[in-house]
Design a protein around this motif. Sequence first.
Motif, PDB file in Angstrom:
ATOM      1  N   GLU A 106      14.810  20.158  11.555  1.00 45.72           N
ATOM      2  CA  GLU A 106      14.474  18.751  11.800  1.00 45.72           C
ATOM      3  C   GLU A 106      12.971  18.528  11.755  1.00 45.72           C
ATOM      4  OE1 GLU A 106      16.208  17.642  15.470  1.00 45.72           O
ATOM      5  OE2 GLU A 106      18.296  17.773  14.750  1.00 45.72           O
ATOM      6  N   MET A 107      12.212  19.425  12.352  1.00 51.87           N
ATOM      7  CA  MET A 107      10.750  19.265  12.358  1.00 51.87           C
ATOM      8  C   MET A 107      10.171  19.416  10.958  1.00 51.87           C
ATOM      9  SD  MET A 107       9.972  21.362  15.883  1.00 51.87           S
ATOM     10  CE  MET A 107       8.256  20.930  15.981  1.00 51.87           C
ATOM     11  N   GLU A 108      10.697  20.372  10.187  1.00 50.78           N
ATOM     12  CA  GLU A 108      10.207  20.538   8.817  1.00 50.78           C
ATOM     13  C   GLU A 108      10.570  19.329   7.952  1.00 50.78           C
ATOM     14  OE1 GLU A 108      11.847  24.149   7.475  1.00 50.78           O
ATOM     15  OE2 GLU A 108      10.483  25.434   8.634  1.00 50.78           O
ATOM     16  N   LYS A 109      11.772  18.782   8.174  1.00 56.26           N
ATOM     17  CA  LYS A 109      12.174  17.598   7.417  1.00 56.26           C
ATOM     18  C   LYS A 109      11.286  16.402   7.758  1.00 56.26           C
ATOM     19  CE  LYS A 109      16.210  14.708   6.473  1.00 56.26           C
ATOM     20  NZ  LYS A 109      17.640  14.454   6.817  1.00 56.26           N
ATOM     21  N   ALA A 110      11.008  16.208   9.054  1.00 56.83           N
ATOM     22  CA  ALA A 110      10.129  15.110   9.467  1.00 56.83           C
ATOM     23  C   ALA A 110       8.721  15.300   8.929  1.00 56.83           C
ATOM     24  CB  ALA A 110      10.113  15.022  10.997  1.00 56.83           C
ATOM     25  N   MET A 111       8.251  16.524   8.882  1.00 56.72           N
ATOM     26  CA  MET A 111       6.919  16.799   8.362  1.00 56.72           C
ATOM     27  C   MET A 111       6.838  16.464   6.874  1.00 56.72           C
ATOM     28  SD  MET A 111       4.980  20.456   8.200  1.00 56.72           S
ATOM     29  CE  MET A 111       6.187  20.988   6.993  1.00 56.72           C
ATOM     30  N   LYS A 112       7.874  16.837   6.101  1.00 60.48           N
ATOM     31  CA  LYS A 112       7.864  16.545   4.664  1.00 60.48           C
ATOM     32  C   LYS A 112       7.922  15.044   4.407  1.00 60.48           C
ATOM     33  CE  LYS A 112       9.956  20.905   3.220  1.00 60.48           C
ATOM     34  NZ  LYS A 112      11.142  21.551   2.609  1.00 60.48           N
ATOM     35  N   GLU A 113       8.770  14.337   5.169  1.00 61.70           N
ATOM     36  CA  GLU A 113       8.853  12.885   4.996  1.00 61.70           C
ATOM     37  C   GLU A 113       7.537  12.208   5.334  1.00 61.70           C
ATOM     38  OE1 GLU A 113      12.083  11.645   7.399  1.00 61.70           O
ATOM     39  OE2 GLU A 113      13.644  12.399   6.026  1.00 61.70           O
TER      40      GLU A 113
END
Length: 616
Positions: A183-190
Amino acid sequence: PTVFFLKVNAVPSSILLTRMTAEEGKEAKGKLFLYAGLKNGVLIRSAVDEANGTLSDDRKRFLGPREVQLREVSIYERPAVMALSTRSWLSYTYQGRFHMTPMSYEELADVSAFSSEQCPEGIVAITDGSLRIITLEKLGDLFNTTMLSLSYTPRRMAVHPEANHLVVIEADNQTYPLAEKKEMEKAMKEGTEDSKEESSSKRRRLQGGKYEEGNGEKVKQEKKGMEEEEEDEDEDLDEEEEAKLKTFLGELYRPAPGKWASCIRVVDPKTLETVCVQELGNNEAAFSVAVVQFGSKDDAYYICVGSVKDLVMSPRKHSGGFISVYRLVKGSSKTELQLVHKTPVHDVCLAMTQFDKKLLAGVGRYLRIYDLGKKKLLRKCENKSFPTTICTLDCKGSRIYVGDLCESFHLVKYKPSTKQFYIFADTTHPFYTTSRCLLDYNTIAGGDKFGNLLVTRLPDSVTEEKEEDPIGLQGKFGKGRLSSAVNKMSSVVNYYVGEMISSLQKTALVPAGPEVLFFATVMGGVGIFVPFQSREDVEFFSHLEMHLRQENTPLCGRDHLSFRSYYSPVKECIDGDLCEQFSALEYKKQVEIAEELMCTPSEVTKRLEEMRNRVL
């Protein structure tokens, strides 16, 4: 005319005469050996005297119930012999020593040496009606390993006897759970993509306004300058984003102390595949597991897991512990872990095991017995007399073997009539226990966090009558001095391994072989402690070790005896690694040591090889 003959107890099935060398290269001169494979599955190797043809130094090894076939091959430009039975064995020289090692491969019907441009040294073999080309690797390795990647550090493991699966608990400190990481990596990419789009649109709006105001050559120059500036800004932005990404990932994998990631994994040991995984949420970490069959009507097996919430190692604090009970449920498509109920406890549970159709658990320094209830576990018995924290538990009959985190081992008796524990024996000195193994009814082996091995034993004078507490007050008032037990266990073996022992297990490494004490260390090393079977072997290897301490001193100049006695004097244990270095000595020193032992160098190496082949 017959020069010499060798008596065997079965009909030979294959004979091979070859020259074995411990040196590299084809021109190296070696020693001539005669290999004989018998129909009863025994391989005999004898040294041949090239002057008169006599045979000496016979070595025997049982390879399997099928007759032995011998083939000559080549490994690293050195001759070797492959023996085919129910398993394929390879006899070769490596690092100046003869090895007889089973191959980690399928059963082979026949083999032959093979060489080509793609495979300079190989073996062509027949198995299961197919022709295969094999290369030999990892010479000198005794164990074959297969690996399964886990999510976190494995803490404990238990066997589910009904499903024949392994239940592994994993936990890591200062780590985010896998779901939270994604979730944190996905939020960072977005967030990174949104910032890029916003910056590029802002540049386009600013550039559009400037171009409308300008004209002619000035517009072209400004446009060219804007493009160069935009490229520089993009490069700077990419560098900043990369630096932020590295910083974020560093923070991601190193969160604050007290952040735990843990899971329960069920593994099929035959295929080494994960059957199911249960992630533990709410910042819980699992530290103990046991498969228990409670005395209920269904006689089902339950998986009990001890966990703790918000644990901080130093200074030690937490928000409470739990004992969770799961069932392994097989569905139509997959197998899952079903949570039965969760019981809160006041401290972390580091050890648990089955005892008399109930759960025996060490919660902090309390020893408790739990039974299965409808909504939670029911406490049946308790003892609060242990010094620090209970970290290991073993049971045999009505006797319980308790390992304390700092105060070694305690022997506990349980009285079903009064439902009471009492400690009737303990040790005389502290021992920071990390692993243990029950050798027999009165003997325990343990490893501590400093790398020591301890074998402690209860004296024979402590009989069942003394355990049964004839005065009837042992459970409450009958303690020795300084809150210790009346009976004391004596130390039998002390030995410094050099690395913290993380696991101990009594097992046999070969079929119908003697049991050995297998250990694993925190640095990934494995080894075995082999019990001697005769007093003659004890005296022989003790004298051999004594001579090697003097003749083969360590490279750093440290005394070998002081190293093995780092924390406590070495006692009743011989360093097999030091004895194995006899074959690496100069021949002159080998002869001197062998004369002191009243034998020849070949007899010494034969004794070492027999000891090795007995267990490996």
